[in-house]
Design a protein around this motif. Structure first.
Motif, PDB file in Angstrom:
ATOM      1  N   ALA A 224      35.152  37.260  42.633  1.00 21.10           N
ATOM      2  CA  ALA A 224      36.549  36.943  42.317  1.00 21.10           C
ATOM      3  C   ALA A 224      36.688  35.503  41.825  1.00 21.10           C
TER       4      ALA A 224
ATOM      5  N   VAL B 231      40.156  35.454  39.848  1.00 17.98           N
ATOM      6  CA  VAL B 231      41.045  36.537  40.279  1.00 17.98           C
ATOM      7  C   VAL B 231      40.998  36.622  41.807  1.00 17.98           C
ATOM      8  N   SER B 232      41.817  37.477  42.357  1.00 15.51           N
ATOM      9  CA  SER B 232      41.859  37.613  43.815  1.00 15.51           C
ATOM     10  C   SER B 232      40.798  38.587  44.322  1.00 15.51           C
ATOM     11  N   ASN B 233      40.437  38.405  45.592  1.00 17.48           N
ATOM     12  CA  ASN B 233      39.543  39.368  46.242  1.00 17.48           C
ATOM     13  C   ASN B 233      40.152  40.762  46.210  1.00 17.48           C
TER      14      ASN B 233
ATOM     15  N   SER C 218      34.274  37.487  47.347  1.00 17.93           N
ATOM     16  CA  SER C 218      34.965  36.252  46.974  1.00 17.93           C
ATOM     17  C   SER C 218      34.230  35.486  45.875  1.00 17.93           C
TER      18      SER C 218
ATOM     19  N   LEU D 221      34.431  42.562  35.834  1.00 17.30           N
ATOM     20  CA  LEU D 221      34.022  42.449  37.233  1.00 17.30           C
ATOM     21  C   LEU D 221      32.548  42.820  37.416  1.00 17.30           C
TER      22      LEU D 221
ATOM     23  N   LEU E  25      41.930  42.147  43.977  1.00 18.72           N
ATOM     24  CA  LEU E  25      41.731  42.806  42.676  1.00 18.72           C
ATOM     25  C   LEU E  25      40.348  43.437  42.604  1.00 18.72           C
ATOM     26  N   VAL E  26      39.347  42.726  43.080  1.00 17.42           N
ATOM     27  CA  VAL E  26      37.988  43.274  43.085  1.00 17.42           C
ATOM     28  C   VAL E  26      37.951  44.526  43.964  1.00 17.42           C
TER      29      VAL E  26
END
Length: 196
Positions: free
Chosen positions: A37, A42-44, A34, A15, A46-47
């Motif tokens: 991500a 990956v999803s927002n 976004s 990340l 997760l960040v």
């Protein structure tokens, strides 16, 4: 094909690298969670799980980049060469025409740190550690009789101020200053600072 599950440390590193790339490409102000991500698929969420806010992600990304730069600096300064050779190598690496990358990133960071206290602390820490490392090698060279510098700390401050200022000129105003002239000014400054 199933995606390999990463450890928390590996995921954070992934990340952070993506955030650094996005900052270099878009700048801090335009950076979006976004974008980071999407770059990794990956999803927002997760960040945000790893960094909570954009501000924390940005500060962590700069810290990540700074640690990489400092590791390279310390590798150069740890060589068994005379202090003058190590100092010249470090300055050549750091200078805007050297191998050090990311001047756009650091200029973005300096500007953003005016408004972001967490980023300001990261930038201040990097700056302090860089100057301290240069001052140490200057003091070593003075103690070994390689050159004469009565105030290594002030010399390190003046040298880094020159390098940072030249980096801004070369990065923000391409074509205005010839790299050969810049290298000559750096050599002149080093000669003056070390009494060569």
């Amino acid at each position: 094909m199933a995606r390999t599950r990463l450890t928390v440390e590996e995921r954070r590193g992934e990340l952070l690298r993506a955030a650094v790339e996005q900052i270099e490409e878009r700048g801090v102000a335009a950076l979006r969670i976004s974008d980071v991500a999407a770059q990794l698929g990956v999803s927002n969420a997760l960040v945000l799980y790893h960094f909570e806010t954009k501000e924390k992600l940005v500060a962590a990304a700069f810290a990540h980049a700074a640690e990489g730069d400092l590791a390279e600096l310390h590798a150069i300064l740890a060589r068994r060469d005379p202090a003058l050779k190590r100092l010249r190598a470090a300055i050549r690496w750091y200078a805007p025409t050297g191998a050090a990358k990311g001047w756009r990133l650091w200029i973005e960071g300096w500007a953003s740190s005016l408004r972001e206290p967490a980023l300001r602390e990261v930038a201040r820490d990097l700056d302090s550690r860089w100057k301290s490392a240069l001052a140490d090698v200057i003091a070593q060279g003075t103690a070994a009789g390689e050159f004469d510098c009565p105030d290594p700390r002030s010399a390190a401050w003046r040298l880094t101020a020159l390098l940072d200022g030249l980096a801004v000129q070369l990065t923000c105003y391409p074509g205005g200053l010839k790299p050969t002239a810049m290298r000559a000014w750096i050599d002149e400054a080093l000669t003056r600072e070390l009494g060569l």
